[in-house]
Write an enzyme that holds these catalytic residues in place. Structure first.
Site, PDB file in Angstrom:
ATOM      1  N   ALA A 123     -28.577  31.485  32.466  1.00  0.00           N
ATOM      2  CA  ALA A 123     -27.149  31.180  32.410  1.00  0.00           C
ATOM      3  C   ALA A 123     -26.660  31.187  30.952  1.00  0.00           C
ATOM      4  O   ALA A 123     -26.921  32.134  30.222  1.00  0.00           O
ATOM      5  CB  ALA A 123     -26.854  29.884  33.131  1.00  0.00           C
ATOM      6  N   SER A 124     -25.998  30.114  30.508  1.00  0.00           N
ATOM      7  CA  SER A 124     -25.367  30.139  29.184  1.00  0.00           C
ATOM      8  C   SER A 124     -26.345  30.088  28.019  1.00  0.00           C
ATOM      9  O   SER A 124     -25.925  30.262  26.867  1.00  0.00           O
ATOM     10  CB  SER A 124     -24.370  28.984  29.055  1.00  0.00           C
ATOM     11  N   VAL A 125     -27.623  29.860  28.270  1.00  0.00           N
ATOM     12  CA  VAL A 125     -28.599  30.014  27.183  1.00  0.00           C
ATOM     13  C   VAL A 125     -28.574  31.456  26.670  1.00  0.00           C
ATOM     14  O   VAL A 125     -28.968  31.736  25.536  1.00  0.00           O
ATOM     15  CB  VAL A 125     -30.003  29.585  27.650  1.00  0.00           C
ATOM     16  N   LYS A 134     -26.114  32.866  25.613  1.00  0.00           N
ATOM     17  CA  LYS A 134     -25.250  32.862  24.433  1.00  0.00           C
ATOM     18  C   LYS A 134     -26.063  32.846  23.142  1.00  0.00           C
ATOM     19  O   LYS A 134     -25.614  33.366  22.113  1.00  0.00           O
ATOM     20  CB  LYS A 134     -24.296  31.671  24.485  1.00  0.00           C
TER      21      LYS A 134
END
Length: 557
Positions: A112-114, A116
């Site tokens: 998921a947002s890891v 980023k």
């Protein structure tokens, strides 16, 4: 077994700079690096308990998880528990046991947002190569972005979520194809004046993903593979994992809108899915071991096993707080900093990390050269089953509590490691002091948020208590008199003193109280002395039995 280095396993001796560039991961028992294994075993048991049917509100906290803890380059704990695939639908109907898939140490998770962080590293590689300037407007590299009030937004503002852009757009729902979805991001107007606020936004990283592709001439997934994961040997990390690895991939959510069924092997995030599974904000899949390699590379200053992916200056920038104007929203270039809500007892002003909506967290503590990775499929089968922040905190805090804090004096000290909504007290017997004033001296090692105060109180009847002002000295200590002691990240003993009027039947107590959120490592008290004009009324070093302890216990490390 003796520690390999005198500073190994020490929470109270912060390290400066990066770990040696030669540090590579090896498995080792926690005792080998000076850690107490019991907090780690407790955390393992707790993770398993959270996978039980009735862990919270009649369902598990998460279907399953893989946790990994690293200290000084040694993998001291790997724990896989629960199921990677457990449910048949979004209502929580369990599959037959023969069709369920257990978690294993090499299970692959939707990060998921890891994701980023991978995009941010790719941007920093362009910065150090001279292709991008952090203070340059994004429109210099993406002219189509410089519309509708975005002309001044800089690359740095995208990396630190201070661009003013809104959190997200429903790209998958409101635009028909990838081209129009990217254009929607390029066209969107800021919600706030750029640089005026902190707003965590997927649009910032989607934009940076497009920037990386524009400047390299390659797709983002190719850039991440060629410049980050392949050089580091992270063979299970990347976008759109191949079908050959499906048996190792944890399922995420059963989605009916859009109609995707039980999502497994494809990115959970709908916007990333609508962009072909490759986007700057979500889409990377990885394992605990691969993420540990990335973490160690960062702690090493951008290099791992002879391969450099970032310069030391780039890593420093990623670990430097650029958001001083927005207290509580500390952020480096890509990495979040100083976030107690998931960093737990490893938290400090330089502790870096990120979380993912699917149930992942990644914590790097340069001060102890430690890594805490917790990967879960908490949205399996439904995102409505709630937050796993309690597990994120507990996992990181377990590693902090396994590290030693040596007594300020003597061989032991009083330690309290409370959970949420609890109170611990350490109380003297009633005293009969001489003279007009009583002096209190003690050492305190505090690792607690301000809403979980340690206070000193006095009473003459054991029922009504008054707070005694404290004066503390030491790294990170308050400069003025204070009614309570609190703080995370300073990791040093404070020398504390207090003066109060002498009265008959004077009783003193140290009270540590926690609220319903964000428990850190805990508090410690040592070398407690209560002195009047005739000498010592209380000598805690020589007579620890003089105290009545509830929630405090004597520790030697």
């Amino acid at each position: 077994m003796a520690s390999a280095h005198p500073d190994s396993g020490r929470f109270d001796r912060s390290k400066e700079g990066f770990a040696p560039a030669s540090t590579v991961l090896h498995e080792a028992p926690p005792e080998q690096v000076g850690l107490d294994p019991e907090p780690l075993r407790d955390a393992d048991r707790q993770l398993t308990e959270w996978t039980q049917d009735d862990a919270v509100d009649g369902h598990p906290l998460f279907s399953g998880a893989v946790g990994m803890l690293v200290h000084g380059g040694k993998i001291v704990d790997t724990h896989a528990t629960g199921e990677a695939v457990r449910y048949a639908d979004g209502e929580g109907t369990e599959l037959p046991e023969s069709e369920q898939v257990p978690m294993r140490p090499d299970t692959i998770f939707d990060m998921a947002s890891v994701t980023k962080l991978f995009t941010s590293i790719a941007v920093m590689q362009l910065v150090q190569d001279g292709q991008v300037e952090l203070d340059a407007p994004v429109a210099r590299y993406l002219p189509e972005f410089g519309v509708n009030g975005k002309q001044s937004i800089t690359v740095e503002q995208l990396l630190t979520h201070t661009s003013g852009l809104e959190p997200f757009l429903l790209l998958w729902q409101d635009w028909p194809d990838k081209q129009s979805r990217i254009k929607a991001v390029m066209d969107v107007a800021p919600e706030n004046e750029p640089g005026s606020t902190y707003t965590y936004s997927d649009l910032n990283l989607i934009t940076l993903g497009v920037l990386v592709e524009r400047l390299t001439g390659s797709t983002l997934d190719q850039v991440v593979t060629e410049r980050i994961t392949a050089p580091l040997g992270m063979s299970d990390t990347g976008f759109n994992p191949p079908a050959s690895k499906l048996d190792r991939i944890a399922a995420t959510e059963f989605q009916s809108d859009p109609d995707r069924g039980m999502v497994r092997g494809e990115v959970h995030d709908e916007n990333a899915w609508s962009l072909g599974g490759v986007a700057g904000h979500a889409g990377v899949f990885s394992t605990a071991r691969d993420m540990a390699v990335l973490g160690q590379a960062m702690l090493n200053g951008g290099t791992y096993d002879g391969t450099r992916v970032l310069s030391e200056d780039s890593v420093r920038a990623m670990f430097t707080n650029y958001n001083l104007d927005f207290p509580g929203d500390d952020h480096g270039l890509g990495f979040e900093l100083n976030q107690l809500w998931y960093m737990g007892g490893l938290n400090s002003t330089v502790t870096a990390g990120h979380t993912g909506y699917s149930g992942t967290s990644f914590v790097l503590d340069p001060k102890s050269r430690s890594i805490a990775i917790l990967l879960s499929n908490r949205v399996h089968p439904s995102r409505e089953w709630g937050s796993i922040n309690v597990a994120r905190q507990a996992w990181a805090t377990a590693l902090s509590r396994s590290m030693a804090v040596l007594p300020a004096k003597g061989r032991s000290y009083w330690f309290s490691a409370l959970g949420d909504d609890s109170t611990a007290t350490l109380t003297t017997q009633p005293l009969t002091p001489s003279g007009r004033y009583v002096s209190v001296r003690f050492s305190a090692f505090v690792d607690n948020e301000s809403a979980d105060p340690l206070v000193l109180e006095s009473s003459t009847d054991g029922v009504t208590w008054e707070t005694v002002p404290l004066h503390a000295k030491g790294a990170g200590a308050p400069r003025e008199a204070t009614p309570f002691l609190a703080g995370t990240g300073h990791r040093s003993w404070w020398s504390v003193r207090a003066e109060l009027p002498s009265t008959e039947n004077l009783t003193l107590r140290w009270r540590f109280t926690t609220d319903g959120n964000y428990t850190a490592r805990g508090v410690s008290l040592d070398d407690i002395r209560v002195i009047d004009t005739e000498g010592a009324l209380v000598d805690g070093e020589r007579h620890p039995e003089a105290f009545s302890a509830i929630g405090f216990a004597l520790h030697s490390r």
